[in-house]
Design a protein around this motif. Structure first.
Motif, short mmCIF file in Angstrom:
data_model
loop_
_atom_site.label_atom_id
_atom_site.label_comp_id
_atom_site.label_asym_id
_atom_site.label_seq_id
_atom_site.Cartn_x
_atom_site.Cartn_y
_atom_site.Cartn_z
N THR A 1 0.90 -1.34 0.23
CA THR A 1 -0.53 -0.24 0.00
C THR A 1 0.67 1.16 0.17
O THR A 1 2.13 1.27 0.01
CB THR A 1 -0.96 0.05 1.27
OG1 THR A 1 -2.00 0.87 1.58
CG2 THR A 1 -0.39 0.29 2.14
N THR A 2 0.30 2.47 -0.01
CA THR A 2 1.07 3.63 0.05
C THR A 2 1.32 4.21 1.43
O THR A 2 0.15 3.88 2.38
CB THR A 2 0.07 4.83 -0.59
OG1 THR A 2 0.62 5.99 -0.64
CG2 THR A 2 -1.42 4.55 0.07
N HIS B 1 0.95 7.68 1.88
CA HIS B 1 0.94 8.98 2.01
C HIS B 1 -1.10 8.40 1.93
O HIS B 1 -1.63 8.44 0.24
CB HIS B 1 1.27 9.64 0.49
CG HIS B 1 0.85 10.87 0.48
ND1 HIS B 1 1.14 12.18 1.42
CD2 HIS B 1 0.24 11.58 -0.35
CE1 HIS B 1 1.08 13.08 1.19
NE2 HIS B 1 0.24 12.92 -0.31
N THR B 2 -1.24 8.63 3.09
CA THR B 2 -2.89 8.67 2.82
C THR B 2 -3.18 8.28 4.42
O THR B 2 -2.18 8.50 5.28
CB THR B 2 -3.19 7.30 2.84
OG1 THR B 2 -5.03 6.56 3.37
CG2 THR B 2 -2.00 5.83 4.02
N THR C 1 -5.93 3.43 6.94
CA THR C 1 -5.48 2.42 5.65
C THR C 1 -4.69 1.45 5.94
O THR C 1 -3.99 0.28 6.10
CB THR C 1 -4.67 3.38 4.39
OG1 THR C 1 -5.36 3.80 4.09
CG2 THR C 1 -4.77 2.39 2.97
N ASN D 1 -0.48 9.00 -6.02
CA ASN D 1 -1.09 7.62 -5.76
C ASN D 1 -0.41 6.35 -6.38
O ASN D 1 0.76 6.71 -6.93
CB ASN D 1 -2.75 7.03 -6.88
CG ASN D 1 -3.83 7.63 -6.46
OD1 ASN D 1 -3.77 8.11 -5.15
ND2 ASN D 1 -4.52 7.99 -7.54
N VAL E 1 -5.18 3.55 -2.64
CA VAL E 1 -5.75 4.21 -2.12
C VAL E 1 -6.47 5.81 -4.00
O VAL E 1 -5.56 6.14 -3.52
CB VAL E 1 -5.37 5.11 -0.97
CG1 VAL E 1 -6.07 6.75 -1.03
CG2 VAL E 1 -5.16 4.31 0.50
N LEU F 1 -6.18 8.65 -4.15
CA LEU F 1 -5.88 9.64 -3.16
C LEU F 1 -6.70 11.47 -3.50
O LEU F 1 -7.26 11.17 -4.68
CB LEU F 1 -4.78 9.76 -2.38
CG LEU F 1 -4.44 11.30 -1.41
CD1 LEU F 1 -5.07 10.07 -0.27
CD2 LEU F 1 -2.89 10.94 -1.41
N ASP G 1 -9.13 0.93 -1.37
CA ASP G 1 -9.61 2.37 -0.33
C ASP G 1 -10.69 3.31 -0.74
O ASP G 1 -9.36 4.05 -1.47
CB ASP G 1 -7.93 2.31 0.00
CG ASP G 1 -8.38 3.61 1.55
OD1 ASP G 1 -9.64 4.51 1.46
OD2 ASP G 1 -8.10 3.55 2.79
N GLN H 1 -12.10 8.30 0.30
CA GLN H 1 -12.28 9.79 -0.24
C GLN H 1 -12.68 9.93 -1.99
O GLN H 1 -12.76 10.68 -2.73
CB GLN H 1 -10.35 10.25 -0.06
CG GLN H 1 -10.65 9.94 0.88
CD GLN H 1 -8.77 11.05 1.17
OE1 GLN H 1 -8.45 11.54 -0.58
NE2 GLN H 1 -8.15 11.11 2.08
#
Ligand code: PLP
Length: 374
Positions: free
Chosen positions: A83-84, A86-87, A91, A113, A133, A135, A159, A162
């Motif tokens: 995953t990231t 920056h979230t 998450t 992303n 995500v 994002l 995810d 948003q």
């Protein structure tokens, strides 16, 4: 001073749809049916249809949706989920909650992303799933992520907290991977009046499992087939969400208009503007610009009563909570650069052009002052 401009304005929304929301609340209270029941079933059906998906299961939050989706897919101890960093931390928390390990990879510098190429490089024999995500409301590159996941036998869990109202190649979050997780936290594009979330999927067995898990592992009142959780969506939230859902398309269109207007008005200002991938319809949960003078610009805007924000200033691999994973500065250069320079401008469907002009003017002032000061 002129009236403050918040980052999101839920009161402005309530002024428009208050009667519909109040009627929904009164309906639930007079029926005194507060947990699951017909209100939840009706909303689940409507939201599944909105997403173009077969199934929607209402749960208690976006975090619960992520956690239950992972459990329903059998992701657990010893597994890795890519995953990231920056979230929002939920998450990764969901991955940790099921006993798996989040593996953070860097992001695309244009969309912020997950970078699909780096996802592929991070795959190990322990990898079970990828959790992109979408994002700020822009879908991740689901074409490439799905391709990689198929080649390596991995689950794809969106995810979509948003991204209500977004599209990727004409399809909605909810059907872009194996399962999608939504948050209806009040400030999200479709927000409840409290905590709420949903799991959306075309996989009947996954929906069935989440239904069981959210309600103490039971199908019948007194028979618990497995050890589950108390993570149901309640009827009040479902009724409020049901009243708001018919407005979502209009709200997303308004967000797109305002985002385009920001981009036009700021085109000649020394600041990096958000970019949209050609496959994407952005849901504009947030309009995020970048500048190396981020903290100064933030102070300047706050001083003028403009509610700018930062999403997110400290990436997950640098969070104290994830110190045990051994991450450090320099691991994810793009993520870290974005975290230091990103700034979210006020954006909500009811925002007026005059309010937006004031935000733009304040940014222009700041940039012009910098030029003269230099
Ligand atoms: C809001 C959010 C969540 C968590 O949702 P809650 O409903 O607050 O639990 C998860 N992921 C992302 C990206 C979010 O923005």
């Amino acid at each position: 001073m002129a009236q403050a401009i918040p980052l999101v304005d839920l009161q402005a929304q309530y002024r428009v749809i208050g009667d519909e929301v109040d009627a929904a609340i009164r309906r639930v209270i007079s029926a005194t049916s507060f947990i699951l029941g017909p209100e939840v079933a009706t909303f689940e059906k409507a939201f599944a249809a909105y997403c173009g998906a077969e199934h929607c299961v209402g749960v208690s939050s976006g975090t619960a949706a992520l956690e239950l989706a992972l459990r329903a897919l059998g992701v657990g101890a010893g597994d890795e989920v890519i995953t990231t960093a920056h979230t929002f931390i939920a998450t990764a928390e969901a991955i940790s909650a099921v006993g798996a390990v989040p593996v953070f990879v860097d992001i695309d510098p244009v969309t912020f992303n997950l970078d699909p190429g780096l996802v592929e490089q991070a795959i190990t024999p322990q990898t079970r799933a990828v959790m992109p995500v979408h994002l700020y409301g822009q879908p991740a590159n689901m074409t490439r992520i799905n391709q990689i996941a198929r080649e390596h036998g991995l689950w794809v869990i969106e995810d979509a907290a948003q991204a209500h109202g977004a599209l990727w190649n004409g399809q909605r979050p909810g059907v872009l991977g194996d399962v999608a997780c939504f948050s209806f936290y009040p400030g999200k594009n479709l927000g409840a009046y409290g905590d709420a979330g949903a799991v959306v999927t075309n996989r009947a067995e996954v929906a069935e499992k989440v239904r069981l898990l959210r309600n103490h592992g039971r199908r019948d009142k007194y028979v618990h087939e497995e050890i589950g959780f108390g993570e149901r969506l309640d009827a009040l939230q479902a009724a409020i969400l049901g009243a708001k859902l018919p407005h979502l398309e209009g709200w997303t269109a308004a967000r797109n208009r305002l985002a385009e207007r920001y981009s036009q008005l700021l085109a000649d200002v020394e600041i990096d503007l958000p970019q949209v991938a050609p496959e994407a319809r952005h849901a504009w949960h947030l309009y995020v610009v970048r500048t190396p003078r981020r903290d100064e610009l933030l102070r300047h805007l706050h001083a003028q009563g403009i509610g700018a924000g930062v999403h997110y200033p400290l990436p997950l691999h640098l969070q104290p909570a994830y110190a045990a994973l051994g991450g450090g500065p320099g691991d994810l250069p793009v993520t870290e650069a974005v975290a230091e320079t990103c700034l979210s401008l006020p954006l909500y469907p009811e925002m007026t052009d005059e309010q937006q002009d004031r935000v733009v003017q304040a940014i222009e002032e700041f940039v012009t002052d910098l030029v003269y000061a230099a």
